[in-house]
Design an enzyme around this catalytic site. Structure first.
Site, PDB file in Angstrom:
ATOM      1  N   LYS A  13       0.823  -1.222   0.000  1.00 23.58           N
ATOM      2  CA  LYS A  13       0.000   0.000   0.000  1.00 23.58           C
ATOM      3  C   LYS A  13       0.848   1.260   0.000  1.00 23.58           C
ATOM      4  O   LYS A  13       0.595   2.184  -0.742  1.00 23.58           O
ATOM      5  CB  LYS A  13      -0.874   0.088   1.267  1.00 23.58           C
ATOM      6  CG  LYS A  13      -1.922  -0.934   1.424  1.00 23.58           C
ATOM      7  CD  LYS A  13      -2.811  -0.617   2.632  1.00 23.58           C
ATOM      8  CE  LYS A  13      -2.069  -0.440   3.950  1.00 23.58           C
ATOM      9  NZ  LYS A  13      -1.579  -1.646   4.573  1.00 23.58           N
ATOM     10  N   ARG A  95      -8.814   1.776  10.284  1.00 17.94           N
ATOM     11  CA  ARG A  95      -8.418   0.415  10.620  1.00 17.94           C
ATOM     12  C   ARG A  95      -9.428  -0.276  11.519  1.00 17.94           C
ATOM     13  O   ARG A  95      -9.264  -1.471  11.794  1.00 17.94           O
ATOM     14  CB  ARG A  95      -7.087   0.447  11.369  1.00 17.94           C
ATOM     15  CG  ARG A  95      -5.845   0.164  10.513  1.00 17.94           C
ATOM     16  CD  ARG A  95      -4.665   0.401  11.407  1.00 17.94           C
ATOM     17  NE  ARG A  95      -3.442  -0.261  11.163  1.00 17.94           N
ATOM     18  CZ  ARG A  95      -2.414   0.252  10.486  1.00 17.94           C
ATOM     19  NH1 ARG A  95      -2.533   1.375   9.838  1.00 17.94           N
ATOM     20  NH2 ARG A  95      -1.269  -0.385  10.435  1.00 17.94           N
ATOM     21  N   ARG A 134      11.959  -6.173   5.258  1.00 15.17           N
ATOM     22  CA  ARG A 134      11.837  -4.733   4.954  1.00 15.17           C
ATOM     23  C   ARG A 134      12.860  -3.915   5.751  1.00 15.17           C
ATOM     24  O   ARG A 134      13.099  -4.162   6.926  1.00 15.17           O
ATOM     25  CB  ARG A 134      10.420  -4.272   5.297  1.00 15.17           C
ATOM     26  CG  ARG A 134      10.217  -2.785   5.087  1.00 15.17           C
ATOM     27  CD  ARG A 134       8.775  -2.448   4.981  1.00 15.17           C
ATOM     28  NE  ARG A 134       8.080  -2.522   6.252  1.00 15.17           N
ATOM     29  CZ  ARG A 134       6.804  -2.178   6.411  1.00 15.17           C
ATOM     30  NH1 ARG A 134       6.092  -1.774   5.384  1.00 15.17           N
ATOM     31  NH2 ARG A 134       6.227  -2.263   7.585  1.00 15.17           N
ATOM     32  N   ARG A 167      12.281  -1.589  11.072  1.00 13.69           N
ATOM     33  CA  ARG A 167      11.311  -1.009  11.988  1.00 13.69           C
ATOM     34  C   ARG A 167      11.114  -1.926  13.193  1.00 13.69           C
ATOM     35  O   ARG A 167      11.126  -3.142  13.062  1.00 13.69           O
ATOM     36  CB  ARG A 167       9.958  -0.834  11.266  1.00 13.69           C
ATOM     37  CG  ARG A 167       9.853   0.491  10.560  1.00 13.69           C
ATOM     38  CD  ARG A 167       8.659   0.596   9.654  1.00 13.69           C
ATOM     39  NE  ARG A 167       7.389   0.161  10.217  1.00 13.69           N
ATOM     40  CZ  ARG A 167       6.207   0.361   9.637  1.00 13.69           C
ATOM     41  NH1 ARG A 167       6.143   0.997   8.476  1.00 13.69           N
ATOM     42  NH2 ARG A 167       5.098  -0.074  10.177  1.00 13.69           N
ATOM     43  N   ARG A 178       0.312  -7.739  14.157  1.00 11.58           N
ATOM     44  CA  ARG A 178      -0.290  -6.765  13.241  1.00 11.58           C
ATOM     45  C   ARG A 178      -1.175  -7.464  12.206  1.00 11.58           C
ATOM     46  O   ARG A 178      -2.250  -6.975  11.870  1.00 11.58           O
ATOM     47  CB  ARG A 178       0.809  -5.957  12.546  1.00 11.58           C
ATOM     48  CG  ARG A 178       1.498  -4.997  13.511  1.00 11.58           C
ATOM     49  CD  ARG A 178       2.878  -4.600  13.019  1.00 11.58           C
ATOM     50  NE  ARG A 178       2.844  -3.748  11.866  1.00 11.58           N
ATOM     51  CZ  ARG A 178       3.782  -3.723  10.912  1.00 11.58           C
ATOM     52  NH1 ARG A 178       4.812  -4.541  10.976  1.00 11.58           N
ATOM     53  NH2 ARG A 178       3.678  -2.904   9.909  1.00 11.58           N
TER      54      ARG A 178
END
Ligand code: AMP
Length: 227
Positions: A13, A95, A134, A167, A178
């Site tokens: 996204k 969300r 990532r 992160r 998550r």
């Protein structure tokens, strides 16, 4: 007009939002980025949000809606000052059902509308692989992947030369939390937007360019079909 990008973390996204916002003249509004900026600036909101983000949990709805409303007010002020602002491209928001209802009320009060909600899909194992590899630049926000798109010079950001990092919420435990939160709280919102007739689905498990072309087409169609 505003647009929402929905989909689990790691579906692409954020990457797509940056390109689509540029191509459509929309302002990319990522609530995750807004919270990370507040944490970096050590504002009272940032101090409160840091622990929540590090654990991969959700910031309370009233605080999240407040930060979105402030951002919409800033955009309206930029528009009033003569800047060309078509609307917001929301990424990572809403969300929860309360956030979706809150956004509807907020837009109604402001006389603004949602043109489309784009849902991105990809198999779970692809999401986990993307998230765990990532790396991000904490300075300019550029995103990399250790295997698929590493920085040219090991761990140095190609764009600004800062050291890239993983992160705190891209650890296996936080990723699991998550993705489960997405399934429990966010996925049910798809029906909410489907019932409004504005939900479009895009297969996010393809090359960046192919996904991007589909999105721009879908948003342009939505912008002209339900003004
Ligand atoms: P993201 O960059 O979208 O993955 O968001 C990173 C983190 O910011 C999330 O795991 C949450 O802790 C927080 N966050 C971002 N957007 C929201 C939202 N709409 N509601 C609640 N928490 C959020």
């Amino acid at each position: 007009m505003h647009v929402i990008f929905m989909g689990p973390q790691g579906v692409g996204k954020g990457t797509q939002a940056t390109t689509a916002a540029d191509r459509l003249g929309l302002t990319h509004v990522s609530t995750g980025d807004l919270f990370r900026a507040a944490i970096k600036a050590q504002t009272p909101l940032g101090v409160m949000a840091k622990e929540i983000l590090d654990k991969g949990e959700l910031v309370p709805d009233d605080i999240t809606l407040g930060i979105v409303e402030s951002r919409l007010e800033e955009l309206a002020a930029e528009h009033a000052a003569g800047k060309h602002v078509n609307g917001a491209l929301f990424d990572g928001f809403p969300r929860t059902p309360a956030q979706a209802r809150g956004l509807d009320e907020l837009l109604e009060r402001r006389g603004e509308r949602l043109a489309a909600v784009i849902e991105f899909t990809a198999p779970r194992e692809v999401l986990v692989e993307r998230l765990s590899g990532r790396r991000v630049c904490p300075n300019c926000g550029a995103t990399y992947h250790v295997d698929f798109s590493p920085p040219k010079d090991d761990s140095i950001c190609d764009r600004c030369g800062h050291q890239v990092i993983q992160r705190a919420d891209d650890t296996p435990e936080a990723i699991e939390r998550r993705l489960s939160l997405y399934d429990q709280q966010t996925a049910p919102l798809l029906n909410y937007f489907r019932d409004q007739g504005i939900l479009k689905t895009v297969d996010g498990n393809r090359g960046v360019e192919a996904v991007s072309a589909d999105i721009v087409k879908l948003i342009e169609e939505s912008a002209t079909s339900n003004i």
